[in-house]
Enzyme design. Structure first.
Site, PDB file in Angstrom:
ATOM      1  N   ARG A 187      25.838  23.544 -38.796  1.00  0.00           N
ATOM      2  CA  ARG A 187      25.632  24.621 -37.836  1.00  0.00           C
ATOM      3  C   ARG A 187      24.284  25.270 -38.084  1.00  0.00           C
ATOM      4  NH1 ARG A 187      31.540  27.126 -36.404  1.00  0.00           N
ATOM      5  NH2 ARG A 187      31.822  25.729 -34.653  1.00  0.00           N
ATOM      6  N   GLN A 194      22.507  23.165 -32.584  1.00  0.00           N
ATOM      7  CA  GLN A 194      23.453  23.923 -31.747  1.00  0.00           C
ATOM      8  C   GLN A 194      23.830  23.171 -30.479  1.00  0.00           C
ATOM      9  OE1 GLN A 194      22.152  27.935 -30.972  1.00  0.00           O
ATOM     10  NE2 GLN A 194      22.799  28.625 -32.984  1.00  0.00           N
ATOM     11  N   ASP A 218      26.744  20.746 -31.021  1.00  0.00           N
ATOM     12  CA  ASP A 218      27.939  21.281 -31.686  1.00  0.00           C
ATOM     13  C   ASP A 218      29.184  21.117 -30.810  1.00  0.00           C
ATOM     14  OD1 ASP A 218      29.856  22.763 -32.987  1.00  0.00           O
ATOM     15  OD2 ASP A 218      28.606  24.529 -33.291  1.00  0.00           O
ATOM     16  N   SER A 257      31.866  23.973 -31.059  1.00  0.00           N
ATOM     17  CA  SER A 257      31.596  25.169 -30.264  1.00  0.00           C
ATOM     18  C   SER A 257      31.823  24.919 -28.778  1.00  0.00           C
ATOM     19  CB  SER A 257      30.161  25.654 -30.482  1.00  0.00           C
ATOM     20  OG  SER A 257      30.039  26.216 -31.757  1.00  0.00           O
ATOM     21  N   TYR A 293      32.019  31.086 -42.003  1.00  0.00           N
ATOM     22  CA  TYR A 293      33.454  30.928 -41.809  1.00  0.00           C
ATOM     23  C   TYR A 293      34.225  31.917 -42.683  1.00  0.00           C
ATOM     24  CZ  TYR A 293      32.164  26.571 -39.545  1.00  0.00           C
ATOM     25  OH  TYR A 293      31.630  25.638 -38.703  1.00  0.00           O
TER      26      TYR A 293
HETATM   27  P1  NAD Z   1      36.869  29.052 -36.915  1.00  0.00           P
HETATM   28  O1  NAD Z   1      37.284  28.208 -35.773  1.00  0.00           O
HETATM   29  O2  NAD Z   1      36.752  28.444 -38.252  1.00  0.00           O
HETATM   30  O3  NAD Z   1      37.907  30.279 -37.048  1.00  0.00           O
HETATM   31  C1  NAD Z   1      38.157  31.134 -35.945  1.00  0.00           C
HETATM   32  C2  NAD Z   1      38.100  32.574 -36.397  1.00  0.00           C
HETATM   33  O4  NAD Z   1      39.263  32.880 -37.163  1.00  0.00           O
HETATM   34  C3  NAD Z   1      36.920  32.924 -37.306  1.00  0.00           C
HETATM   35  O5  NAD Z   1      36.172  33.961 -36.715  1.00  0.00           O
HETATM   36  C4  NAD Z   1      37.584  33.344 -38.614  1.00  0.00           C
HETATM   37  O6  NAD Z   1      36.846  34.345 -39.286  1.00  0.00           O
HETATM   38  C5  NAD Z   1      38.910  33.838 -38.140  1.00  0.00           C
HETATM   39  N1  NAD Z   1      39.956  33.953 -39.159  1.00  0.00           N
HETATM   40  C6  NAD Z   1      40.211  33.152 -40.222  1.00  0.00           C
HETATM   41  N2  NAD Z   1      41.271  33.607 -40.923  1.00  0.00           N
HETATM   42  C7  NAD Z   1      41.712  34.725 -40.278  1.00  0.00           C
HETATM   43  C8  NAD Z   1      42.774  35.644 -40.522  1.00  0.00           C
HETATM   44  N3  NAD Z   1      43.586  35.528 -41.545  1.00  0.00           N
HETATM   45  N4  NAD Z   1      42.924  36.674 -39.642  1.00  0.00           N
HETATM   46  C9  NAD Z   1      42.097  36.815 -38.596  1.00  0.00           C
HETATM   47  N5  NAD Z   1      41.081  35.984 -38.316  1.00  0.00           N
HETATM   48  C10 NAD Z   1      40.878  34.951 -39.154  1.00  0.00           C
HETATM   49  O7  NAD Z   1      35.519  29.811 -36.580  1.00  0.00           O
HETATM   50  P2  NAD Z   1      34.386  29.433 -35.524  1.00  0.00           P
HETATM   51  O8  NAD Z   1      34.830  29.748 -34.163  1.00  0.00           O
HETATM   52  O9  NAD Z   1      33.947  28.049 -35.781  1.00  0.00           O
HETATM   53  O10 NAD Z   1      33.239  30.447 -35.921  1.00  0.00           O
HETATM   54  C11 NAD Z   1      32.957  30.816 -37.270  1.00  0.00           C
HETATM   55  C12 NAD Z   1      31.596  31.478 -37.326  1.00  0.00           C
HETATM   56  O11 NAD Z   1      30.564  30.518 -37.110  1.00  0.00           O
HETATM   57  C13 NAD Z   1      31.388  32.554 -36.280  1.00  0.00           C
HETATM   58  O12 NAD Z   1      30.708  33.598 -36.879  1.00  0.00           O
HETATM   59  C14 NAD Z   1      30.526  31.887 -35.266  1.00  0.00           C
HETATM   60  O13 NAD Z   1      29.754  32.816 -34.525  1.00  0.00           O
HETATM   61  C15 NAD Z   1      29.673  31.014 -36.154  1.00  0.00           C
HETATM   62  N6  NAD Z   1      29.072  29.863 -35.433  1.00  0.00           N
HETATM   63  C16 NAD Z   1      27.767  29.541 -35.683  1.00  0.00           C
HETATM   64  C17 NAD Z   1      27.196  28.463 -35.014  1.00  0.00           C
HETATM   65  C18 NAD Z   1      25.764  28.048 -35.250  1.00  0.00           C
HETATM   66  O14 NAD Z   1      25.356  27.042 -34.770  1.00  0.00           O
HETATM   67  N7  NAD Z   1      24.997  28.778 -35.977  1.00  0.00           N
HETATM   68  C19 NAD Z   1      27.935  27.728 -34.113  1.00  0.00           C
HETATM   69  C20 NAD Z   1      29.258  28.084 -33.911  1.00  0.00           C
HETATM   70  C21 NAD Z   1      29.823  29.151 -34.581  1.00  0.00           C
END
Ligand code: NAD
Length: 465
Positions: free
Chosen positions: A121, A126, A129, A132, A227
């Site tokens: 990521r 991006q 991905d 996403s 994460y």
């Molecule tokens: P994910 O699918 O791994 O998890 C979904 C969400 O569940 C996360 O926000 C996580 O913090 C939350 N979670 C985990 N345990 C929990 C609990 N017990 N109670 C409540 N919530 C809980 O996450 P994701 O959608 O892949 O995103 C993770 C991070 O990565 C985010 O900050 C997102 O913005 C970031 N991201 C960055 C990029 C990049 O290219 N830079 C791309 C996609 C996502």
């Protein structure tokens, strides 16, 4: 340079790895593109449109023959790749955890399997991905599914006959899917609250106009790479207490919480569901990884004794097959652009590129990814030649009576469209040297499943204030 796209064989898979639009782009990169007849049918891309875009459309055997690159949504059976060029790149969601034997079979078949869900990521990647792009659609669809099963209006309505109060929606997990769910629910006029264990998510939730809810006992459970980490027992108890009080007042709950490499955390207990009013709707987007709701039955929609509906679709992105295929196939093209010499119009993989290092699982007959281990010595090693083993999808089919278009998966299995597999180490470390690859020639295939799922049954709603 020939690129092949086969019809997806996994039961319930509706998506396709190339659309007529991306075929045009691939041809522009200098490729000949072959599509198996019917590959885009469930995503509403007819064969004629692929042909118009310049692809050849034919049988599976003609499509795969001498292919240098195979684009796929789900991990294909090794046997289905028979006839591809030696070392052909097979690019898609490989869902390797829990399926190491199948990855070993791909290695043995001599192909280079590339797991798109391992894409780092970083800014440059991006556009590639798939997690996403598919999670965005799933977050949206979760709200649409909830609204479809909800017996009342989402927005506040002021009419001559009186006022209808807005629905209260609670989103648990504010990552990509959760934020999209919040935005969608807001657009529909609901009053939205959300929680996450990463403090950074609070600002994002509030920027979408929703209220962020987090217990004081849990300051921040950010893990690595943006994460979440798993909560301690005390943190879990504090979170459960917070959630229990809040959930009883909600009409709709959408759960999206995941932790890399772990089963989905259980956030909503049976007692919490029982505290909700009849007609409440819960959508568990983590169903594919075991579910965030204790009562979720992956692949099923159930109604509890107290009249709450729990929707546990797997492959939610596949419910939007056209949009999901469009985004997914564009993710693939963006990655392919980095693997092709545009001037010479030939494959020119830089094996030292961090994107390649992070995503390549097999090469030259061996598993080369440091996170994927498979003990080739025992019985399993003797089996890959068995065509049935190689061709049969490993996952259990979604129950027939069920509405879900996706295959049911076990909690331990990472999701493909879905299936979350994260933290790929950017190091290539061959774990075994294999003998010269030898392709299997079996033809066994599964039939694609019905395209669209039926709507979940609605139930009578009577919300609490
Ligand atoms: P994910 O699918 O791994 O998890 C979904 C969400 O569940 C996360 O926000 C996580 O913090 C939350 N979670 C985990 N345990 C929990 C609990 N017990 N109670 C409540 N919530 C809980 O996450 P994701 O959608 O892949 O995103 C993770 C991070 O990565 C985010 O900050 C997102 O913005 C970031 N991201 C960055 C990029 C990049 O290219 N830079 C791309 C996609 C996502």
């Amino acid at each position: 340079m020939k690129i092949a796209v086969l019809r997806e064989r996994a039961e319930g898979e509706t998506r396709v790895a190339a659309t007529p639009e991306t075929v045009t782009k691939l041809i522009g990169l200098g490729a000949d593109v072959a599509i198996e007849a019917g590959a885009g049918e469930l995503a509403r891309f007819p064969d004629a449109d692929y042909a118009k875009a310049g692809a050849s459309v034919g049988t599976a055997a003609a499509t795969i023959k001498s292919a240098d690159i195979v684009l796929t949504v789900r991990r294909p059976a090794a046997a289905s790749l028979s006839g591809a060029s030696a070392g052909a790149l097979v690019i898609g969601a490989m869902d390797p955890y829990g399926n190491e034997g199948d990855i070993a079979a791909l290695a043995k078949a001599g192909v280079t399997a590339v797991a798109m869900e391992f894409m780092p990521r970083i800014t440059r990647a991006q556009v590639m991905d798939i997690l996403s792009s598919q999670a965005n659609l799933a977050g949206y669809q979760a709200v649409i599914d909830a609204a479809g099963a909800f017996d009342r209006a989402m927005p506040m309505m002021m009419t001559a006959a009186g006022t209808v109060r807005p629905a209260k929606v609670f989103v648990m997990g504010a990552g990509v899917a959760g934020l999209q769910a919040i935005a969608t629910a807001k657009r529909l006029g609901a009053v939205v609250t959300a929680t996450d264990v990463r403090a950074a998510a609070g600002e994002q939730v509030e920027s979408l106009g929703a209220k962020f809810i987090m217990t004081d006992a849990l300051k921040d459970a950010s893990g690595t790479g943006g994460y979440a980490r798993e909560l301690t027992k005390d943190e879990q108890a504090a979170q459960a207490e917070l959630v229990a009080g809040h959930i009883a007042k909600q009409d709709i709950v959408i759960t999206t919480a995941l932790i890399p490499g772990r089963p989905a955390p259980k956030l909503v207990s049976k007692a919490m569901v029982e505290s909700m009013a009849p007609g409440s709707v819960l959508v568990d987007l983590a169903a594919e990884r075991g579910g965030n709701i204790e009562l979720t039955q992956p692949g099923k929609t159930i109604t509890t004794a107290n009249g709450a509906t729990i929707i546990g679709y797997t492959n939610v992105a596949g419910r939007l097959a056209t949009s999901a295929s469009q985004l997914y196939s564009r993710n693939l093209v963006s990655f392919l652009e980095t693997l092709i010499d545009k001037k010479e119009k030939v494959l020119a993989v830089n094996w030292d590129d961090e994107l390649v290092k992070a995503t390549v699982l097999t090469r030259d007959g061996a598993i080369v990814h440091p996170n994927i281990k498979f003990d080739a010595a025992p019985a399993a090693a003797a089996k890959p030649a068995d065509p049935k083993k190689a061709a049969a999808p490993k996952k259990a089919a979604a129950p027939k009576a069920e509405a879900s278009p996706a295959p049911a998966k076990t909690a331990a299995v990472a999701k493909p469209t879905g299936g979350k597999v994260k933290k790929a180490a950017p190091v290539v470390a061959p774990v075994a040297k294999a003998a010269a690859p030898k392709k299997t020639a079996a033809k066994a295939e599964a039939k694609p499943a019905a395209a669209k799922a039926a709507k979940p049954a609605a139930s009578t709603a009577k919300g609490k204030k």
